[in-house]
Design a protein around this motif. Structure first.
Motif, PDB file in Angstrom:
ATOM      1  N   LEU A   1      -2.005   4.640   1.225  1.00 11.79           N
ATOM      2  CA  LEU A   1      -1.601   3.267   0.901  1.00 11.79           C
ATOM      3  C   LEU A   1      -2.290   2.214   1.763  1.00 11.79           C
ATOM      4  O   LEU A   1      -2.417   1.071   1.334  1.00 11.79           O
ATOM      5  CB  LEU A   1      -0.092   3.119   1.004  1.00 11.79           C
ATOM      6  CG  LEU A   1       0.718   3.876  -0.072  1.00 11.79           C
ATOM      7  CD1 LEU A   1       2.200   3.809   0.250  1.00 11.79           C
ATOM      8  CD2 LEU A   1       0.433   3.323  -1.458  1.00 11.79           C
ATOM      9  N   ILE A   2      -2.720   2.576   2.966  1.00 14.84           N
ATOM     10  CA  ILE A   2      -3.337   1.561   3.822  1.00 14.84           C
ATOM     11  C   ILE A   2      -4.827   1.367   3.515  1.00 14.84           C
ATOM     12  O   ILE A   2      -5.453   0.466   4.033  1.00 14.84           O
ATOM     13  CB  ILE A   2      -3.163   1.874   5.326  1.00 14.84           C
ATOM     14  CG1 ILE A   2      -3.724   3.239   5.698  1.00 14.84           C
ATOM     15  CG2 ILE A   2      -1.712   1.722   5.733  1.00 14.84           C
ATOM     16  CD1 ILE A   2      -3.691   3.535   7.195  1.00 14.84           C
ATOM     17  N   LEU A   3      -5.371   2.189   2.630  1.00 17.51           N
ATOM     18  CA  LEU A   3      -6.783   2.040   2.256  1.00 17.51           C
ATOM     19  C   LEU A   3      -7.000   0.812   1.379  1.00 17.51           C
ATOM     20  O   LEU A   3      -6.191   0.423   0.607  1.00 17.51           O
ATOM     21  CB  LEU A   3      -7.273   3.286   1.526  1.00 17.51           C
ATOM     22  CG  LEU A   3      -7.281   4.553   2.385  1.00 17.51           C
ATOM     23  CD1 LEU A   3      -7.685   5.746   1.524  1.00 17.51           C
ATOM     24  CD2 LEU A   3      -8.232   4.412   3.563  1.00 17.51           C
TER      25      LEU A   3
ATOM     26  N   MET B   1      -0.962  -8.000  -1.011  1.00 18.21           N
ATOM     27  CA  MET B   1      -0.084  -7.024  -0.384  1.00 18.21           C
ATOM     28  C   MET B   1       0.575  -6.167  -1.457  1.00 18.21           C
ATOM     29  O   MET B   1       1.134  -6.689  -2.417  1.00 18.21           O
ATOM     30  CB  MET B   1       0.988  -7.749   0.434  1.00 18.21           C
ATOM     31  CG  MET B   1       1.909  -6.804   1.158  1.00 18.21           C
ATOM     32  SD  MET B   1       3.248  -7.663   2.024  1.00 18.21           S
ATOM     33  CE  MET B   1       2.365  -8.879   2.949  1.00 18.21           C
ATOM     34  N   LYS B   2       0.486  -4.856  -1.282  1.00 19.25           N
ATOM     35  CA  LYS B   2       1.054  -3.941  -2.263  1.00 19.25           C
ATOM     36  C   LYS B   2       2.570  -3.812  -2.071  1.00 19.25           C
ATOM     37  O   LYS B   2       3.075  -3.850  -0.951  1.00 19.25           O
ATOM     38  CB  LYS B   2       0.412  -2.558  -2.126  1.00 19.25           C
ATOM     39  CG  LYS B   2      -1.051  -2.524  -2.544  1.00 19.25           C
ATOM     40  CD  LYS B   2      -1.670  -1.163  -2.293  1.00 19.25           C
ATOM     41  CE  LYS B   2      -2.277  -1.160  -0.911  1.00 19.25           C
ATOM     42  NZ  LYS B   2      -3.240  -0.129  -0.636  1.00 19.25           N
ATOM     43  N   VAL B   3       3.258  -3.656  -3.192  1.00 20.87           N
ATOM     44  CA  VAL B   3       4.695  -3.387  -3.180  1.00 20.87           C
ATOM     45  C   VAL B   3       4.889  -1.938  -3.585  1.00 20.87           C
ATOM     46  O   VAL B   3       4.434  -1.512  -4.646  1.00 20.87           O
ATOM     47  CB  VAL B   3       5.460  -4.314  -4.155  1.00 20.87           C
ATOM     48  CG1 VAL B   3       6.929  -3.913  -4.221  1.00 20.87           C
ATOM     49  CG2 VAL B   3       5.302  -5.772  -3.736  1.00 20.87           C
TER      50      VAL B   3
ATOM     51  N   ASN C   1       3.372  10.540   6.195  1.00 16.02           N
ATOM     52  CA  ASN C   1       2.088  10.169   6.811  1.00 16.02           C
ATOM     53  C   ASN C   1       0.938  10.241   5.819  1.00 16.02           C
ATOM     54  O   ASN C   1       0.065   9.375   5.797  1.00 16.02           O
ATOM     55  CB  ASN C   1       1.799  11.068   8.024  1.00 16.02           C
ATOM     56  CG  ASN C   1       2.390  10.506   9.293  1.00 16.02           C
ATOM     57  OD1 ASN C   1       1.968   9.485   9.780  1.00 16.02           O
ATOM     58  ND2 ASN C   1       3.408  11.182   9.790  1.00 16.02           N
ATOM     59  N   LYS C   2       0.934  11.273   4.989  1.00 24.91           N
ATOM     60  CA  LYS C   2      -0.121  11.446   3.989  1.00 24.91           C
ATOM     61  C   LYS C   2      -0.115  10.271   2.995  1.00 24.91           C
ATOM     62  O   LYS C   2      -1.163   9.697   2.670  1.00 24.91           O
ATOM     63  CB  LYS C   2       0.090  12.780   3.262  1.00 24.91           C
ATOM     64  CG  LYS C   2      -1.020  13.184   2.350  1.00 24.91           C
ATOM     65  CD  LYS C   2      -0.759  14.582   1.779  1.00 24.91           C
ATOM     66  CE  LYS C   2      -1.852  14.997   0.832  1.00 24.91           C
ATOM     67  NZ  LYS C   2      -1.586  16.322   0.253  1.00 24.91           N
ATOM     68  N   ILE C   3       1.076   9.898   2.526  1.00 24.92           N
ATOM     69  CA  ILE C   3       1.204   8.771   1.587  1.00 24.92           C
ATOM     70  C   ILE C   3       0.796   7.470   2.278  1.00 24.92           C
ATOM     71  O   ILE C   3       0.059   6.665   1.717  1.00 24.92           O
ATOM     72  CB  ILE C   3       2.655   8.690   1.030  1.00 24.92           C
ATOM     73  CG1 ILE C   3       2.936   9.905   0.145  1.00 24.92           C
ATOM     74  CG2 ILE C   3       2.864   7.382   0.265  1.00 24.92           C
ATOM     75  CD1 ILE C   3       4.398  10.087  -0.209  1.00 24.92           C
TER      76      ILE C   3
ATOM     77  N   GLN D   1       5.824 -11.320   5.244  1.00 29.34           N
ATOM     78  CA  GLN D   1       5.369 -10.094   5.905  1.00 29.34           C
ATOM     79  C   GLN D   1       3.855 -10.107   6.087  1.00 29.34           C
ATOM     80  O   GLN D   1       3.139 -10.742   5.315  1.00 29.34           O
ATOM     81  CB  GLN D   1       5.793  -8.859   5.094  1.00 29.34           C
ATOM     82  CG  GLN D   1       7.274  -8.791   4.791  1.00 29.34           C
ATOM     83  CD  GLN D   1       8.157  -8.957   6.016  1.00 29.34           C
ATOM     84  OE1 GLN D   1       7.963  -8.312   7.033  1.00 29.34           O
ATOM     85  NE2 GLN D   1       9.128  -9.866   5.915  1.00 29.34           N
ATOM     86  N   GLU D   2       3.412  -9.381   7.091  1.00 30.81           N
ATOM     87  CA  GLU D   2       1.982  -9.211   7.328  1.00 30.81           C
ATOM     88  C   GLU D   2       1.713  -7.718   7.435  1.00 30.81           C
ATOM     89  O   GLU D   2       1.927  -7.113   8.486  1.00 30.81           O
ATOM     90  CB  GLU D   2       1.559  -9.935   8.605  1.00 30.81           C
ATOM     91  CG  GLU D   2       1.667 -11.437   8.482  1.00 30.81           C
ATOM     92  CD  GLU D   2       1.252 -12.168   9.739  1.00 30.81           C
ATOM     93  OE1 GLU D   2       0.552 -11.577  10.577  1.00 30.81           O
ATOM     94  OE2 GLU D   2       1.644 -13.339   9.861  1.00 30.81           O
ATOM     95  N   SER D   3       1.254  -7.142   6.332  1.00 32.95           N
ATOM     96  CA  SER D   3       1.052  -5.701   6.271  1.00 32.95           C
ATOM     97  C   SER D   3       0.198  -5.390   5.049  1.00 32.95           C
ATOM     98  O   SER D   3       0.088  -6.225   4.148  1.00 32.95           O
ATOM     99  CB  SER D   3       2.422  -5.017   6.147  1.00 32.95           C
ATOM    100  OG  SER D   3       2.296  -3.631   6.095  1.00 32.95           O
TER     101      SER D   3
END
Length: 192
Positions: free
Chosen positions: A190-192, A1-3, A184-186, A101-103
């Motif tokens: 980040l979700i990739l 998971m990224k911070v 939204n663009k960021i 967290q789950e993300s």
């Protein structure tokens, strides 16, 4: 998971941007709020603060913010000692929170992310900016304060010029619709 570290100077709108990420169901950790809770509720932190600053640090078991601010405002050594108590407690609390967290990523919002080196523990950083005059007016309105008091607080923060080279993403927060588009663009990156 990224911070992902989220920061910005006073009045830049980092809280507004954090709420936008929250609408995208990204878990948000507000470091300043959690630090206050730990200073109120964590017995070990409280004992260390009392040992450092004295019994007057708490009145009726509540943090005496004015007393502490008066002590550390013009004493950098004392402020460093206080931060050496609070920052590690927040860092441990954040790790514990993050692990629940789950993300794809979480956001850690912190006012002094770059100043204290916290950005080095982040996979990415987002800096929220706005022109100084807009920031001053926002803080005057939000905190019911004076321009001179806001300028005094600004003096104690790094400038955007100092922060921008350290940021992976910069959000210019002057128009909420445009800010939302930037968020939204960021988020999509980040979700990739």
């Amino acid at each position: 998971m990224k911070v992902v570290g989220l920061t910005g100077g006073i009045g830049s709108g980092k809280s507004t941007v954090a709420k936008m990420f929250a609408k995208l169901e990204v878990p948000i950790y507000i470091a300043d709020d959690e630090a206050k809770k730990l200073m109120h509720d964590d017995v070990e932190v409280k004992n260390q603060i009392v040992a450092l600053l004295g019994e007057d640090s708490y009145v009726d078991n509540q943090l005496n913010r004015n007393y502490i601010a008066d002590l550390v405002f013009n004493d950098n050594k004392l402020l460093e000692k206080l931060n050496a108590i609070v920052h590690p407690a927040v860092a441990n609390h954040f790790l514990s929170w993050k692990n629940r967290q789950e993300s794809n990523y979480v956001i850690k919002e912190a006012a002094i992310l770059f100043e204290n080196g916290g950005y080095k523990k982040c996979d990415y950083t987002i800096l929220v900016t706005a022109p100084e005059e807009i920031r001053i007016n926002r803080v005057i309105k939000r905190d019911h304060t004076t321009k001179s008091k806001v300028l005094e607080r600004l003096k104690n923060q790094w400038t955007d010029v100092q922060k921008i080279p350290l940021a992976d993403f910069v959000i210019k927060n002057t128009d909420l619709e445009k800010t939302w588009l930037q968020v939204n663009k960021i988020h999509n990156k980040l979700i990739l």
